[in-house]
Design a protein around this motif. Structure first.
Motif, PDB file in Angstrom:
ATOM      1  N   ASN A  42       0.687  -1.096  -0.006  1.00 18.70           N
ATOM      2  CA  ASN A  42       0.012   0.063   0.001  1.00 18.70           C
ATOM      3  C   ASN A  42       0.685   1.376   0.074  1.00 18.70           C
ATOM      4  N   LEU A  43       2.185   1.278   0.512  1.00 22.05           N
ATOM      5  CA  LEU A  43       2.825   2.425   0.661  1.00 22.05           C
ATOM      6  C   LEU A  43       3.547   2.690  -0.647  1.00 22.05           C
ATOM      7  N   MET A  44       3.731   1.633  -1.295  1.00 23.18           N
ATOM      8  CA  MET A  44       4.476   1.630  -2.800  1.00 23.18           C
ATOM      9  C   MET A  44       3.185   2.175  -3.716  1.00 23.18           C
ATOM     10  N   ILE A  45       2.142   1.643  -3.483  1.00 21.14           N
ATOM     11  CA  ILE A  45       1.054   2.270  -4.391  1.00 21.14           C
ATOM     12  C   ILE A  45       1.001   3.598  -4.281  1.00 21.14           C
ATOM     13  N   THR A  46       0.775   3.956  -2.992  1.00 21.48           N
ATOM     14  CA  THR A  46       0.533   5.356  -2.832  1.00 21.48           C
ATOM     15  C   THR A  46       1.533   6.405  -3.336  1.00 21.48           C
ATOM     16  N   SER A  47       2.918   5.965  -2.928  1.00 16.89           N
ATOM     17  CA  SER A  47       3.952   6.686  -3.475  1.00 16.89           C
ATOM     18  C   SER A  47       3.907   6.823  -4.921  1.00 16.89           C
ATOM     19  N   MET A  48       3.676   5.779  -5.836  1.00 14.17           N
ATOM     20  CA  MET A  48       3.443   5.994  -7.226  1.00 14.17           C
ATOM     21  C   MET A  48       2.513   6.860  -7.654  1.00 14.17           C
ATOM     22  N   GLN A  49       1.306   6.617  -6.926  1.00 14.46           N
ATOM     23  CA  GLN A  49       0.207   7.580  -7.220  1.00 14.46           C
ATOM     24  C   GLN A  49       0.571   8.866  -7.045  1.00 14.46           C
ATOM     25  N   ARG A  50       1.241   9.223  -5.829  1.00 14.03           N
ATOM     26  CA  ARG A  50       1.549  11.009  -5.596  1.00 14.03           C
ATOM     27  C   ARG A  50       2.604  11.381  -6.130  1.00 14.03           C
ATOM     28  N   ASN A  51       3.672  10.697  -6.416  1.00 13.54           N
ATOM     29  CA  ASN A  51       4.852  11.152  -6.821  1.00 13.54           C
ATOM     30  C   ASN A  51       5.126  10.857  -8.180  1.00 13.54           C
ATOM     31  N   PHE A  52       4.712   9.810  -8.765  1.00 12.24           N
ATOM     32  CA  PHE A  52       5.007   9.592 -10.234  1.00 12.24           C
ATOM     33  C   PHE A  52       3.879   9.421 -11.103  1.00 12.24           C
ATOM     34  N   PRO A  53       2.891  10.813 -11.406  1.00 10.42           N
ATOM     35  CA  PRO A  53       1.764  10.589 -12.197  1.00 10.42           C
ATOM     36  C   PRO A  53       2.361  10.510 -13.617  1.00 10.42           C
ATOM     37  N   GLU A  54       1.565   9.551 -14.639  1.00 15.11           N
ATOM     38  CA  GLU A  54       1.872   9.046 -15.780  1.00 15.11           C
ATOM     39  C   GLU A  54       0.693   9.693 -16.914  1.00 15.11           C
ATOM     40  N   PRO A  55       0.667  10.899 -17.130  1.00 15.38           N
ATOM     41  CA  PRO A  55      -0.389  11.310 -18.065  1.00 15.38           C
ATOM     42  C   PRO A  55      -0.368  10.681 -19.239  1.00 15.38           C
ATOM     43  N   VAL A  56       1.064  10.628 -19.928  1.00 18.05           N
ATOM     44  CA  VAL A  56       1.155  10.100 -21.229  1.00 18.05           C
ATOM     45  C   VAL A  56       0.603   8.583 -21.320  1.00 18.05           C
TER      46      VAL A  56
END
Length: 797
Positions: A514-528
């Motif tokens: 859950n921590l990893m998913i949250t970090s990905m969601q908040r810190n690494f957005p991927e609009p492309v």
């Protein structure tokens, strides 16, 4: 027969590469210029700047425009994986790698803006006395944390071939088919229409506007990159004296002026457009699904063949180029990691065969041509997976097996019956379920409609190790003290106590994920990437955040469940049924790593083992699979759903075993665990391949996202076509009973042994490790040993 241009490009495919810092430099400069700006804008602008500034080139004979680095066969430094210091660059040169550009500039860049990695978002919510830290330090999650400063990333640096800046490695397959039909110009127009609808009456609308604007900017970047390739092709054509190559350059210019901005009209335009999207959006993600290429490209192929615009030889040339160019999207890691590398693992998975959404068979001429490209242009990457349905033509299945017999270690084979059932029992419409693809190893996803954000390895025998040691691992209190080991009067009481602790460790694993998913969601957005996903533009929400039609963001992968089942069966038999030893005596023997307890170890080893079609132990293994799956489903994922299970170990059975103490199945401390998911412990299956198959079908596979299964045969076992037919029949039988996956190593043990001594003579020797192939001589000795020790079947019967 391979064309001359392909021969030349293929000959250079595996030469030592040059490491480039161009994307690293562009990203550093962008982040420095945008200090203080939201991450979504920084990442978008960095992506656009890469598309606009990275040097472009075209190698003679390469009619597929676009490359993953600034130099031929090169690798770009991965921004998210740490810092390349002088020591690392010196070691890289010693290992024969070149350096494209001035490395002194790299050191200056490192001083200006420090790299931003995945750890940043995780460590912020942890402290050294956090309840999760003993778990993270133990290695039960496979990657062993050293502490908050270094976190889970043991790498000091990394380089990857690719143009994007994606540290998170979600298992996903884009909706390439819709993009080829729509074109990026219309997608950008759709962005404009969606932004015009917004009124800014809520913060959500404000966020959506920014996100959609970033998607449009990213799509503009891809189109700009294609136009730069067109400009270069046109410029080169003006001075080219080889009339044949000049004509190809002019055609390339024309194609790149059209795609990906506008819909593809021809087969070559479709492949070129696909490659632009895959290259720029996907990479450097080493785990991205390439999709059902025989289905995606077939309408363009059929139209061109009927119009006489293309031949099968032309198609084969483009498929072989795809293989060569994807091979260059590799990775280089730090010196320590290169010394421990496991074959430069990568999971770009081409899927062929199976059924169509309407249930009819999907095999077509492209299915065969993709296998022919594999046969003529072999390489460890990309992998190929053949979906096997009841309707799959026998000659296609046997052509796949012929590739395996040639030593290509692929395709892998998956069963449509179990995969489709898995999806439908989880609420997926039958038409979508039939259109599934494989991402990662053999993890199921829907093109554009699902994604797996964590597929983390969980070392299950370590749970028993810690349980028997009163909750302690390496001096750390990791679990709970169950008390006197001889307190339980029967096996059922013991098992219930262990399962309580087993469930607790899975809970800790889910919290880490859950921590990893949250970090990905908040810190690494991927609009492309989101732009190519289901309702990406309409919703204007990052695909990592919103719920997808099939929600499987959180997946936990058990490593060594076969060992755990064997171990519990030995406890049941020797301690509680035959009363030959107490549990505390058994623990004392394991603490001594069996030294002085050789007779007891012999009894443990002689207890029945999974893989021999023996119901008692097979049922124990199957029960542990069911138990793990049940507990995963009880864990809450931050995306608002549950965790799912996927039995793939990749190469985790080697380091997982290294960190696990001796176990009641007679295994030594540190010994490598059973590979894959349904594979027996090497050397313990003694009743032949069909007995192994019968054991494997007792595992409840339908509820798992994937269950990986390796088998190994002597080349003499598949000497003629009759042997291939027998092997094909065995595959169909396994899948008819709910088996999910099977793959083969067909290699002579003498060759494996000689490759250990004379690696220079076996550089092209490929083996199947897990859901990926690798060159045997590039594997660690530990993993070489494991593959060598897998049971080698001498006949298919």
């Amino acid at each position: 027969m391979m064309r001359e241009n392909i021969k030349k490009l293929y000959a250079n495919m595996r030469k030592k590469t040059s490491v480039s810092m161009e994307t690293y430099r562009i990203i550093q400069e962008t982040y420095r210029e945008m200090t203080g700006q939201p991450m979504i804008k920084c990442r978008t602008q960095a992506f656009y700047n890469i598309m606009a500034r990275i040097p472009v080139f075209i190698e003679k004979g390469d009619i597929l425009a676009g490359n993953g680095a600034a130099c031929p066969g090169g690798l770009e430094i991965d921004y998210a994986n740490g810092i390349w210091n002088r020591y690392e660059i010196d070691e890289l040169k010693k290992d024969g790698y070149g350096f494209y550009g001035d490395e002194e500039e790299l050191f200056k860049l490192n001083e200006s803006v420090p790299p931003y990695g995945l750890n940043d978002g995780i460590a912020e919510v942890l402290s050294e006395d956090s309840f999760l830290m003993p778990f993270l330090r133990s290695g039960m999650a496979l990657v062993k944390w050293e502490g908050l400063e270094h976190g889970r990333q043991t790498l000091q640096c990394g380089a990857q071939g690719g143009l994007n800046l994606t540290p998170a490695q979600a298992l996903v397959c884009l909706d390439y088919e819709s993009a080829l039909k729509t074109g990026l110009e219309e997608m950008m127009n759709q962005c404009d229409r969606e932004m015009e609808k917004l009124s800014f009456e809520t913060t959500e609308e404000y966020d959506r506007y920014i996100y959609i604007k970033c998607m449009k900017k990213s799509l503009e970047g891809i189109c700009l990159y294609a136009e730069r390739m067109a400009d270069l092709a046109g410029k080169m054509a003006k001075t080219e004296t080889d009339e044949g190559w000049k004509a190809q350059l002019l055609q390339m210019e024309e194609i790149c002026r059209r795609v990906p901005r506008y819909p593809a009209r021809t087969f070559r335009e479709a492949v070129q457009m696909y490659w632009f999207i895959f290259l720029t959006v996907a990479c450097p993600n080493v785990a991205l699904g390439m999709g059902r290429l025989d289905q995606i490209f077939y309408p363009y192929y059929k139209k061109d063949i009927e119009a006489g615009r293309i031949t099968d030889e032309d198609v084969l040339e483009l498929f072989e180029l795809l293989r060569i160019k994807d091979y260059h999207l590799g990775t280089i890691q730090s010196k320590d990691n290169r010394d421990q590398t496991n074959g430069e693992a990568k999971w770009h998975n081409i899927v062929i065969g199976g059924v169509k959404p309407d249930g009819s068979d999907a095999a077509n001429p492209l299915s065969y041509l993709i296998l022919k490209a594999l046969r003529e242009c072999p390489g460890a990457h990309p992998t190929v997976t053949l979906r096997v349905a009841e309707s799959t033509p026998e000659d296609l299945l046997e052509m796949g097996l012929e590739c395996v017999r040639m030593g290509l270690s692929m395709p892998a084979f998956v069963g449509d019956k179990s995969y489709i059932k898995y999806l439908t029992i989880n609420g997926v419409d039958i038409k979508d379920a039939r259109d599934y693809v494989l991402t990662g190893c053999i993890d199921v996803n829907l093109p554009g409609k699902s994604r797996t954000m964590t597929a983390c390895m969980f070392v299950t025998p370590m749970c028993l190790d810690v349980f028997l040691n009163h909750g302690i691992k390496d001096g750390m209190v990791l679990g709970h003290d169950a008390g006197d080991l001889d307190q339980w009067t029967d096996y059922e009481e013991f098992e219930a106590a262990f399962k309580d602790e087993f469930k607790y460790f899975i809970y800790l694993m889910s919290q880490y994920c859950n921590l990893m998913i949250t970090s990905m969601q908040r810190n690494f957005p991927e609009p492309v990437k989101t732009a190519f996903m289901y309702r990406g533009i309409e919703d204007g929400i990052d695909y990592q955040i919103k719920q997808m039609p099939f929600e499987n963001a959180g997946v936990i992968c058990p490593v060594g469940l076969v060992n755990l089942g064997n171990a519990l069966y030995a406890v049941k038999k020797l301690v509680y049924e035959e009363r030959k030893v107490t549990l505390s005596q058994l623990k004392a023997a394991m603490d001594a790593n069996w030294k002085g307890y050789e007779d007891l170890q012999k009894m443990c080893l002689e207890a029945e083992k999974y893989g021999n079609d023996i119901d008692g132990v097979d049922k124990m293994v199957g029960d542990m699979y069911a138990c793990f799956d049940e507990y995963c489903h009880e864990m809450k994922c931050v995306t608002g759903t549950i965790y799912r299970s996927s039995a793939v170990s990749i190469f985790g059975h080697a380091p997982g075993g290294a960190m696990t103490g001796a176990t009641p199945d007679g295994r030594f401390c540190g010994e490598t665990l059973a590979d894959a998911g349904a594979s027996p412990m090497r050397g313990q299956d003694v009743n032949g391949p069909l007995a192994v198959i019968r054991s494997a079908i007792k595992i409840p596979q339908d509820s798992y996202q994937a269950v990986l299964f390796n088998m190994k045969f002597q080349p003499a076992a598949v000497r003629d076509d009759r042997d291939l037919s027998k092997l094909a029949a065995m595959i169909r039988t396994y899948f008819s009973y709910g088996g999910k996956h099977i793959q083969f190593n067909i290699v002579d043990e003498k060759e494996l042994l000689d490759a250990r001594v004379h690696p220079e003579n076996h550089e092209d020797l490929m083996v199947r490790v897990a859901g990926y192939s690798a060159y045997y001589v590039q594997l660690t000795q530990r993993l070489q040993d494991e593959i060598l020790a897998r049971t080698q079947n001498e006949a298919v019967r």
